[in-house]
Design a protein around this motif. Structure first.
Motif, mmCIF file in Angstrom:
data_model
loop_
_atom_site.group_PDB
_atom_site.id
_atom_site.type_symbol
_atom_site.label_atom_id
_atom_site.label_comp_id
_atom_site.label_asym_id
_atom_site.label_seq_id
_atom_site.Cartn_x
_atom_site.Cartn_y
_atom_site.Cartn_z
ATOM 1 N N ASN A 1 -2.439 3.240 -16.553
ATOM 2 C CA ASN A 1 -2.129 1.721 -16.133
ATOM 3 C C ASN A 1 -0.779 1.484 -15.887
ATOM 4 N N MET A 2 -0.059 2.207 -15.191
ATOM 5 C CA MET A 2 1.511 2.116 -15.138
ATOM 6 C C MET A 2 1.785 1.012 -14.408
ATOM 7 N N GLN A 3 0.561 0.469 -13.444
ATOM 8 C CA GLN A 3 1.027 -0.600 -12.545
ATOM 9 C C GLN A 3 1.404 -1.948 -13.444
ATOM 10 N N ASP A 4 0.825 -1.841 -14.808
ATOM 11 C CA ASP A 4 1.227 -2.867 -15.668
ATOM 12 C C ASP A 4 2.514 -3.172 -16.239
ATOM 13 N N ALA A 5 3.115 -1.936 -16.040
ATOM 14 C CA ALA A 5 4.441 -2.027 -16.529
ATOM 15 C C ALA A 5 5.492 -2.502 -15.445
ATOM 16 N N SER A 6 5.133 -2.236 -14.202
ATOM 17 C CA SER A 6 6.020 -2.602 -13.018
ATOM 18 C C SER A 6 5.999 -4.020 -12.887
ATOM 19 N N ILE A 7 4.425 -4.671 -13.074
ATOM 20 C CA ILE A 7 4.416 -6.091 -12.745
ATOM 21 C C ILE A 7 5.093 -6.873 -13.841
ATOM 22 N N SER A 8 4.969 -6.278 -15.141
ATOM 23 C CA SER A 8 5.291 -7.259 -16.398
ATOM 24 C C SER A 8 6.992 -7.111 -16.276
ATOM 25 N N ASP A 9 7.611 -5.701 -15.631
ATOM 26 C CA ASP A 9 9.011 -5.915 -15.299
ATOM 27 C C ASP A 9 9.312 -7.068 -14.359
ATOM 28 N N SER B 1 0.960 -1.143 0.008
ATOM 29 C CA SER B 1 -0.082 -0.024 -0.039
ATOM 30 C C SER B 1 0.977 1.299 -0.084
ATOM 31 N N ASP B 2 0.399 2.225 -0.381
ATOM 32 C CA ASP B 2 0.733 3.724 -0.009
ATOM 33 C C ASP B 2 2.007 3.908 -1.052
ATOM 34 N N LEU B 3 1.989 3.469 -2.052
ATOM 35 C CA LEU B 3 2.636 4.007 -3.316
ATOM 36 C C LEU B 3 2.132 3.949 -4.640
ATOM 37 N N GLY B 4 1.851 4.973 -5.457
ATOM 38 C CA GLY B 4 1.245 5.034 -6.841
ATOM 39 C C GLY B 4 2.403 4.438 -7.701
ATOM 40 N N PHE B 5 1.948 4.290 -8.946
ATOM 41 C CA PHE B 5 2.863 3.891 -10.178
ATOM 42 C C PHE B 5 3.128 4.953 -11.130
ATOM 43 N N TRP B 6 2.546 6.035 -10.824
ATOM 44 C CA TRP B 6 2.663 7.171 -11.993
ATOM 45 C C TRP B 6 4.173 7.427 -12.352
ATOM 46 N N ASP B 7 4.832 7.841 -11.340
ATOM 47 C CA ASP B 7 6.173 7.928 -11.521
ATOM 48 C C ASP B 7 7.083 6.638 -11.063
ATOM 49 N N GLY B 8 6.545 6.165 -10.173
ATOM 50 C CA GLY B 8 7.392 5.020 -9.479
ATOM 51 C C GLY B 8 7.581 3.773 -10.621
#
Length: 477
Positions: free
Chosen positions: A422-430, A367-374
């Motif tokens: 949907n930047m979370q897709d990039a982090s999970i895919s990575d 929790s408590d972290l977005g994916f927009w820049d992360g």
């Protein structure tokens, strides 16, 4: 009053490091600071617990200051006395607060037996029947008063709800259902003083004033223990001092000869009992403050030493030192998010309270972290420096998908919908592409496909497929 409780601290002598906070409290002095005549506090924390060391100045019988050694615990504001709990048993203080800034699940639930008992004290009033055989239950949805199972009185309740809402100072109302509709409007102060009618009535508070404004499946539990004998204590004092309005106050007192007290603090989102277990697991009884601080320092050094800033550019020595400070400060910040919203069970496995359904599940939660820049910064760096921790983080995000029905782009602690894309897709895919284990990749792939191709998951997908672009003014975020 509250200004007397607040204090500034001495910045020149303060220590603020990842593993230690140590500062002198300038409002709690019996003499000069340089003579050690002020109280000071030091804190070192683990993941779910902490040690707080309080140093009192030596008792000065000639001083006019109140030198009673007292630890005060303040819980919540604005009606916390009706939603939170604080109890003191000797040297142990425990309780919970439901105070939050949103992002927690809300549900409709009937009033509990204890809350119905509170009616007698003017907190809520609920009489069941009258000569008209009117029966009802009270339920809350967010901040709004809801009436369900009302037989023959719904029109009166709706009328008086509107009347109360239109009055600036109205915080409660009473409806007389034995004759013509008459609304007896009341202020919160009047209700607190016991001004509740004995007539057949339905009572409640309007939006923004209700002490029990919602049924949030959320509580932050705490368990606090002191290592010195307690000579006095008190609790459940409703505080209203200009800073805390209808909050809870508790305190424990020590002999005036005491100059140092160490407080063990445990926290949990599951229960008070779990908070106590978190202390026992992370800070066993007898652990000294110095030993825990040294252990925490070693853990942080191990993490931060995984990188070395070799060259900060063509700079002066002072500029280079500043650059190193910037680098390691930001590296520290990357390590504290996303938060670990999980705890450890008696069997030693991770469990968590879910900010999506309000229940306790097995496994981890992030929790408590977005994916927009992360997704371009924190997460790729984590895959290099903290591979195992990245796997744990991804397990937490996939559990969020399982419990909420969609991948979360911004959680604090639950889904906020605060960021587009949907930047979370990039982090999970990575993480999958780099072979990082520790999470359910099949479920992750399922979530990614829904996120990419299902209009119910990818906001604006239907407009994009229809137009080939997202029109201005679509109000997607």
């Amino acid at each position: 009053s509250w200004p007397d409780k607040a204090t500034q601290y001495n910045r020149s002598s303060a220590v603020l490091k990842p593993y230690l906070m140590n500062m002198t409290l300038e409002s709690y002095c019996t003499g000069r600071q340089d003579a050690g005549r002020c109280a000071s506090v030091a804190l070192t924390a683990t993941e779910r617990a902490a040690l707080l060391k309080i140093r009192f100045p030596r008792n000065d019988t000639s001083s006019a200051w109140d030198q009673q050694r007292r630890l005060r615990i303040l819980v919540g504001r604005d009606g916390a006395a009706l939603t939170d709990k604080l109890s003191v048993d000797g040297s142990v203080v425990s309780g919970w607060t439901r105070a939050n800034s949103g992002g927690v699940p809300l549900v409709w639930e009937p009033l509990t037996a204890s809350e119905l008992a509170d009616v007698q004290h003017g907190m809520l009033q609920s009489t069941g029947t009258s000569a008209m055989h009117i029966s009802y239950k009270l339920r809350f949805d967010g901040h709004d008063l809801r009436q369900v199972n009302v037989t023959g009185g719904a029109e009166a309740v709706a009328f008086c709800t509107d009347a109360c809402s239109s009055e600036k100072e109205c915080t409660a109302f009473t409806v007389d259902l034995t004759g013509p509709i008459v609304c007896q409007l009341k202020t919160l102060a009047a209700v607190k003083q016991g001004d509740v009618s004995n007539c057949v009535s339905i009572s409640g508070w309007k939006d923004g004033h209700t002490p029990v404004v919602q049924r949030s499946r959320f509580a932050h539990y705490f368990h606090i223990e002191a290592d010195k004998p307690v000579i006095g204590h008190g609790s459940q004092k409703v505080l209203d001092d200009g800073m805390y309005k209808a909050g809870l106050e508790g305190w424990i007192e020590f002999d005036k000869s005491i100059e140092e007290v160490t407080i063990r603090i445990g926290t949990s989102f599951i229960s008070i009992d779990q908070a106590a277990k978190n202390i026992a697991r992370e800070i066993p009884e007898g652990t000294s403050f110095e030993a825990l601080a040294a252990s925490n320092r070693g853990a942080w050094n191990d993490l931060l030493a995984r990188t070395q800033l070799i060259d900060a550019g063509n700079q002066t020595e002072a500029e280079g030192e500043h650059a190193r400070g910037t680098w390691y400060t930001n590296l520290y910040r990357t390590a504290i998010y996303p938060r670990k919203l999980y705890e450890i069970s008696d069997e030693g496995s991770p469990i968590h309270w879910s900010p999506y359904d309000g229940r306790v599940h097995s496994g981890r939660m992030s929790s408590d972290l977005g994916f927009w820049d992360g997704y371009r910064t924190v997460y790729p760096l984590s895959t290099i420096l903290r591979t195992n921790e990245t796997g744990n983080q991804m397990e937490g995000w996939i559990n969020a998908y399982k419990e909420s029905g969609s991948l979360v782009s911004w959680a604090s602690p639950g889904a906020r919908g605060a960021m587009t894309g949907n930047m979370q897709d990039a982090s999970i895919s990575d993480a999958i592409a780099k072979g990082i284990g520790g999470f359910d990749t099949e479920t992750a792939y399922e979530a990614l496909m829904k996120d990419a191709f299902s209009p119910g998951f990818r906001r604006g997908l239907d407009m994009y497929e229809r137009h080939g672009y997202i029109p201005v003014g679509s109000v997607l975020g």
